[in-house]
Design a protein around this motif. Structure first.
Motif, PDB file in Angstrom:
ATOM      1  N   GLY A  57       0.795  -1.033   0.057  1.00 49.66           N
ATOM      2  CA  GLY A  57       0.301   0.030   0.099  1.00 49.66           C
ATOM      3  C   GLY A  57       0.929   1.277   0.063  1.00 49.66           C
ATOM      4  N   ALA A  58       0.271   2.400   0.247  1.00 50.50           N
ATOM      5  CA  ALA A  58       0.917   3.845   0.408  1.00 50.50           C
ATOM      6  C   ALA A  58       1.142   4.146   1.819  1.00 50.50           C
ATOM      7  CB  ALA A  58       0.300   4.612  -0.483  1.00 50.50           C
ATOM      8  N   HIS A  59       0.858   3.571   2.624  1.00 49.03           N
ATOM      9  CA  HIS A  59       0.986   3.740   4.230  1.00 49.03           C
ATOM     10  C   HIS A  59       2.582   4.309   4.354  1.00 49.03           C
ATOM     11  CE1 HIS A  59       0.919   4.283   8.588  1.00 49.03           C
ATOM     12  NE2 HIS A  59      -0.227   4.408   8.311  1.00 49.03           N
ATOM     13  N   ALA A  60       2.742   5.406   4.845  1.00 50.25           N
ATOM     14  CA  ALA A  60       4.243   6.014   5.424  1.00 50.25           C
ATOM     15  C   ALA A  60       4.958   5.105   6.194  1.00 50.25           C
ATOM     16  CB  ALA A  60       3.857   7.208   5.870  1.00 50.25           C
ATOM     17  N   GLY A  61       4.329   4.124   6.938  1.00 47.80           N
ATOM     18  CA  GLY A  61       5.167   3.134   7.657  1.00 47.80           C
ATOM     19  C   GLY A  61       5.896   2.221   6.969  1.00 47.80           C
ATOM     20  N   PRO A 119       5.112  14.071  20.238  1.00 48.82           N
ATOM     21  CA  PRO A 119       5.734  13.758  18.851  1.00 48.82           C
ATOM     22  C   PRO A 119       5.045  12.431  18.359  1.00 48.82           C
ATOM     23  CG  PRO A 119       7.396  14.110  20.543  1.00 48.82           C
ATOM     24  CD  PRO A 119       6.119  13.923  21.162  1.00 48.82           C
ATOM     25  N   ILE A 120       5.206  12.253  16.966  1.00 50.86           N
ATOM     26  CA  ILE A 120       4.439  11.509  16.209  1.00 50.86           C
ATOM     27  C   ILE A 120       4.892  10.064  16.506  1.00 50.86           C
ATOM     28  CG2 ILE A 120       5.723  11.387  14.183  1.00 50.86           C
ATOM     29  CD1 ILE A 120       1.761  11.226  14.305  1.00 50.86           C
ATOM     30  N   ASP A 121       6.404   9.836  16.895  1.00 51.53           N
ATOM     31  CA  ASP A 121       6.819   8.612  17.036  1.00 51.53           C
ATOM     32  C   ASP A 121       7.307   8.458  18.665  1.00 51.53           C
ATOM     33  OD1 ASP A 121       8.724  10.592  17.517  1.00 51.53           O
ATOM     34  OD2 ASP A 121      10.415   9.774  16.345  1.00 51.53           O
ATOM     35  N   ALA A 122       6.463   9.189  19.682  1.00 49.60           N
ATOM     36  CA  ALA A 122       6.594   8.850  20.995  1.00 49.60           C
ATOM     37  C   ALA A 122       5.936   7.803  21.188  1.00 49.60           C
ATOM     38  CB  ALA A 122       5.935  10.284  21.526  1.00 49.60           C
ATOM     39  N   TYR A 123       6.885   7.172  22.205  1.00 48.77           N
ATOM     40  CA  TYR A 123       6.260   5.813  22.886  1.00 48.77           C
ATOM     41  C   TYR A 123       4.820   5.871  23.558  1.00 48.77           C
ATOM     42  CZ  TYR A 123       5.778   2.130  26.615  1.00 48.77           C
ATOM     43  OH  TYR A 123       5.537   1.190  27.206  1.00 48.77           O
ATOM     44  N   SER A 180      -4.402   3.122   8.366  1.00 47.50           N
ATOM     45  CA  SER A 180      -4.352   3.728   9.340  1.00 47.50           C
ATOM     46  C   SER A 180      -3.384   3.081  10.264  1.00 47.50           C
ATOM     47  CB  SER A 180      -5.550   4.008  10.048  1.00 47.50           C
ATOM     48  OG  SER A 180      -5.268   4.531  11.442  1.00 47.50           O
ATOM     49  N   ASP A 181      -2.800   3.740  11.328  1.00 48.51           N
ATOM     50  CA  ASP A 181      -1.844   2.952  12.247  1.00 48.51           C
ATOM     51  C   ASP A 181      -2.321   3.416  13.600  1.00 48.51           C
ATOM     52  OD1 ASP A 181       0.142   1.409  12.516  1.00 48.51           O
ATOM     53  OD2 ASP A 181       1.958   2.830  12.701  1.00 48.51           O
TER      54      ASP A 181
END
Length: 409
Positions: free
Chosen positions: A39-43, A119-123, A288-289
């Motif tokens: 897919g195109a998900h940024a992950g 932050p988007i990558d925060a735990y 989605s994530d």
């Protein structure tokens, strides 16, 4: 346009070491291979095999951003995103207990955390985007095991009674642990889940830890092993090995224990608490994530947010029966606008077709297939994947393999 795509399987610890490689027809990497994202998900956006087809874009997300009208079609270009994500998922061990938000919950949660500067990558970040994440999984292996949704309350009471019988027969009875569990069940499922998660985790653990230990001990008894809920008690034992002392072990007994046979499906709507246990499946979801976890994981658990998202309504396992759309075509069509999944198996010498109303992604199982659209065609080998632009219209499939086709709902 038919654009060949590929990706590298994600190496989460719970992944199988052989199943994805076996499906693709390649040598295993030697480590766990859990999910192949198409897919195109940024992950993990799918990689484009020949960037010359896409103006130099090397992955699907970059191509959609660069040329949305070609990649998505005129109707979807304004939104600027592919609404679905196709995965090949191989569970060699249990995944975390989890649930996903409704569209309104996702938008509100994402906006709140953005405003708070998390932050988007925060735990401890809950909402990675503003979208919901309903999921469909279809078994590819001969069996696929999962937990999904809260059981009917009568079944929960039956399980508690079996545990009481096992406790009475134990060399060292301790009925107080089951009394404590029953007191919370009498208040309700939400109270029980909240108590287990808050009291059974972290440094200041309480009586819930004792309940978990006691339930695991009793799950190994003859009464449990020979009961109608033997699979559920075996799951308790397995989870206790993978996640010793985790409150999710007891929560698993509140949930439907589901075994899919090859070709059978589950649809997991917003609020459904679930965990995949073992097997290989085709998974299709909204792109989605957003995951709220509820145990069986070292990752962050936000108990308050999870309780807001969970649907505590008891239910039967949410199986989804396919439509037999035409010869060789089974269509899994959940009640969401984001995606639909077709399983196309035309058979030797035959041909089957479906109408594409938007972009599509095809993953091939078994032998090769031939895909033909309004503007072109392509041969796709075992394990191959192709992105199809909407202008191909009606898609014809021939060959001896199986084409799993994900497209807009």
């Amino acid at each position: 346009m038919f654009v060949a795509i590929r990706n590298t399987p994600r190496d989460y610890a719970w992944g199988s070491t052989t199943d994805i490689a076996g499906f693709l027809g390649v040598e295993p990497s030697g480590g766990p291979e859990a999910e192949l994202w198409l897919g195109a998900h940024a992950g993990s956006p799918a990689q484009i095999v020949d960037p010359a087809q896409t103006g130099g874009a090397s992955d699907l997300a970059a191509w959609i951003q660069f040329d949305p009208h070609t990649a998505l079609g005129a109707e979807s270009a304004a939104e600027g995103r592919l609404p679905f994500l196709l995965k090949l998922l191989a569970a060699g061990g249990p995944l975390s207990l989890q649930a996903h938000p409704t569209p309104d919950q996702a938008r509100a949660g994402f906006a709140r955390e953005e405003a708070e500067g998390v932050p988007i990558d925060a735990y401890d970040r809950n909402y990675k985007d503003a979208f919901h994440k309903p999921e469909l999984v279809v078994a590819v292996s001969e069996t696929f095991d999962a937990l999904s949704g809260f059981r009917p309350l009568g079944e929960v009471r039956d399980i508690l009674e079996l545990l009481r019988r096992a406790d009475a027969s134990d060399a060292a009875p301790a009925p107080g642990a089951l009394d404590l569990l029953e007191q919370h069940l009498d208040i309700g499922l939400a109270d029980t889940v909240e108590w287990l998660l808050r009291d059974g985790r972290g440094e200041d653990t309480g009586q819930a830890v004792w309940v978990v230990e006691r339930v695991v001990r009793l799950a190994r008894s003859r009464e449990a092993e020979e009961s109608a809920y033997a699979d559920s008690f075996a799951t308790v034992v397995d989870l206790s090995v993978a996640y010793p002392g985790d409150p999710g072990i007891v929560i698993s007994l509140l949930l439907n224990r589901v075994r899919l046979r090859r070709g059978e499906a589950l649809f997991l709507a917003a609020g459904n608490i679930h965990a995949y246990l073992h097997g290989l499946g085709i998974e299709l979801m909204a792109a989605s994530d957003n995951v709220l976890r509820g145990g069986l994981t070292p990752k962050h658990i936000d108990v308050s947010e999870l309780l807001e998202v969970l649907d505590f309504t008891p239910m039967a396992p949410p199986r989804l029966e396919p439509e037999r759309a035409s010869p060789g075509v089974l269509t899994f069509r959940p009640d969401v606008p984001d995606f639909v999944l077709h399983r196309v198996e035309p058979g030797e010498g035959g041909s089957s077709s479906i109408e594409l109303d938007g972009p599509a992604i095809v993953l091939v199982e078994g032998d090769a297939v031939r895909l033909e659209g309004a503007l072109g065609g392509v041969d796709v080998p075992r394990g191959g994947a192709v992105y199809i632009t909407p202008d191909e219209g009606r898609l014809s499939v021939s060959g001896r393999g199986v084409a799993w086709i994900a497209t807009n709902g």
